[in-house]
Enzyme design. Structure first.
Site, PDB file in Angstrom:
ATOM      1  CB  ALA A  16     -22.544  45.886  30.458  1.00  0.00           C
ATOM      2  CB  CYS A  17     -26.704  49.081  30.652  1.00  0.00           C
ATOM      3  SG  CYS A  17     -28.060  49.850  29.766  1.00  0.00           S
ATOM      4  CG  LEU A  18     -29.958  44.185  28.201  1.00  0.00           C
ATOM      5  CD1 LEU A  18     -31.438  43.815  28.120  1.00  0.00           C
ATOM      6  CD2 LEU A  18     -29.099  43.034  27.694  1.00  0.00           C
ATOM      7  CB  SER A  19     -28.414  50.746  26.239  1.00  0.00           C
ATOM      8  OG  SER A  19     -27.605  51.107  27.339  1.00  0.00           O
ATOM      9  CB  SER A  20     -23.336  48.388  26.651  1.00  0.00           C
ATOM     10  OG  SER A  20     -23.573  47.041  27.036  1.00  0.00           O
TER      11      SER A  20
END
Length: 279
Positions: free
Chosen positions: A175-179
């Site tokens: 998943a995107c690191l921003s999650s």
């Protein structure tokens, strides 16, 4: 291959065979299957596009590059600039929408330059059960979802990937690191880098399915499957984690006793109406 899966496979091929295609490619389980089948039916009429960003780990990029090379598909790298969008940086529950809007805007530009009318991404049926505002951006840019349209859930995607010999069939969820940040905590390049390095450390110690959630600049919460708890808290491993995380600036380092679960950042939205899409 069982009959039901074979039928869905044939349906997917028919969906993809309609016309030339740009695939949003991350190297994950879903987009790899999508790209593989698209290549089967379209040949050199499919193009994989990967967006470079601080939210996308370097090791994921290297894996994506290798997979595209193996599949023999044309690969284009672009740069997404979601960190320049205040709507993304402020990290509201609409963060994913702002991120995907930036991505699909760039992909649509690439498709237009190539004379291709269709852009696709790896949404599947299971994605509809979670809070995913990025789907709204896909609708706005008319990005199609062949796996969802073909009736595939995650388990079936893994099964078909295995049948087709793809190494991603049992790859851990990405998943995107921003999650990794709770809603409301501002997303910065520095914080993204800390997460990437912390998770890289855990992988170097043998953990595969994991998340490092950051709650502020000093607090990290580690998620791994409960079956791996014993290994993580074993004296030598625990010491290496504590030492490594403190070098990154974390003071408080915790293990989430509920274990790894994809999308746990959305648990705070349950019951608010937001998790059902009523934003």
């Amino acid at each position: 291959m069982d009959k039901d899966l074979a039928q869905k496979y044939e349906k997917l091929k028919k969906l993809l065979a309609q016309e030339d295609l740009v695939v949003a490619y991350s190297g994950g389980v879903d987009s790899t299957l999508l790209l593989k089948v698209a290549q089967e039916v379209l040949g050199d009429r499919v193009v994989a596009v990967t967006a470079l960003s601080p939210t996308y780990p370097e090791d994921e990029l290297e894996f994506a590059r290798e997979m595209v090379r193996v599949l023999g598909v044309k690969h284009i790298l672009i740069t997404s600039q979601e960190l320049e969008d205040p709507g993304f940086v402020e990290n509201s529950p609409l963060r994913c929408y702002h991120c995907k809007r930036e991505l699909f805007s760039k992909l649509s530009q690439v498709a237009q330059e190539l004379g291709i009318r269709r852009v696709a991404y790896g949404q599947n049926l299971d994605d509809l059960t979670d809070y995913r505002p990025g789907h709204r951006a896909a609708e706005e840019f008319q990005v199609c979802s062949p796996l969802r349209e073909g009736g595939f859930n995650k388990e079936e995607i893994r099964k078909l990937s295995r049948e087709l010999g793809l190494p991603t069939w049992d790859r851990p969820q990405q998943a995107c690191l921003s999650s990794r940040f709770p809603y409301g905590l501002e997303i910065t390049e520095e914080r993204l880098e800390k997460v990437e390095k912390a998770e890289s450390l855990l992988r170097s110690l043998g953990f595969t399915q994991l998340r490092v959630r950051i709650h502020d600049d000093y607090t990290a919460r580690i998620e791994v499957p409960p079956s791996e708890f014993r290994c993580l808290i074993e004296s030598e491993v625990r010491s290496q984690i504590v030492e490594g995380f403190r070098k990154l600036g974390f003071i408080y380092i915790s293990l989430d006793l509920a274990g790894f679960r994809s999308g746990s950042a959305n648990e705070v939205l349950m019951g608010s109406g937001i998790s059902q899409g009523r934003v």
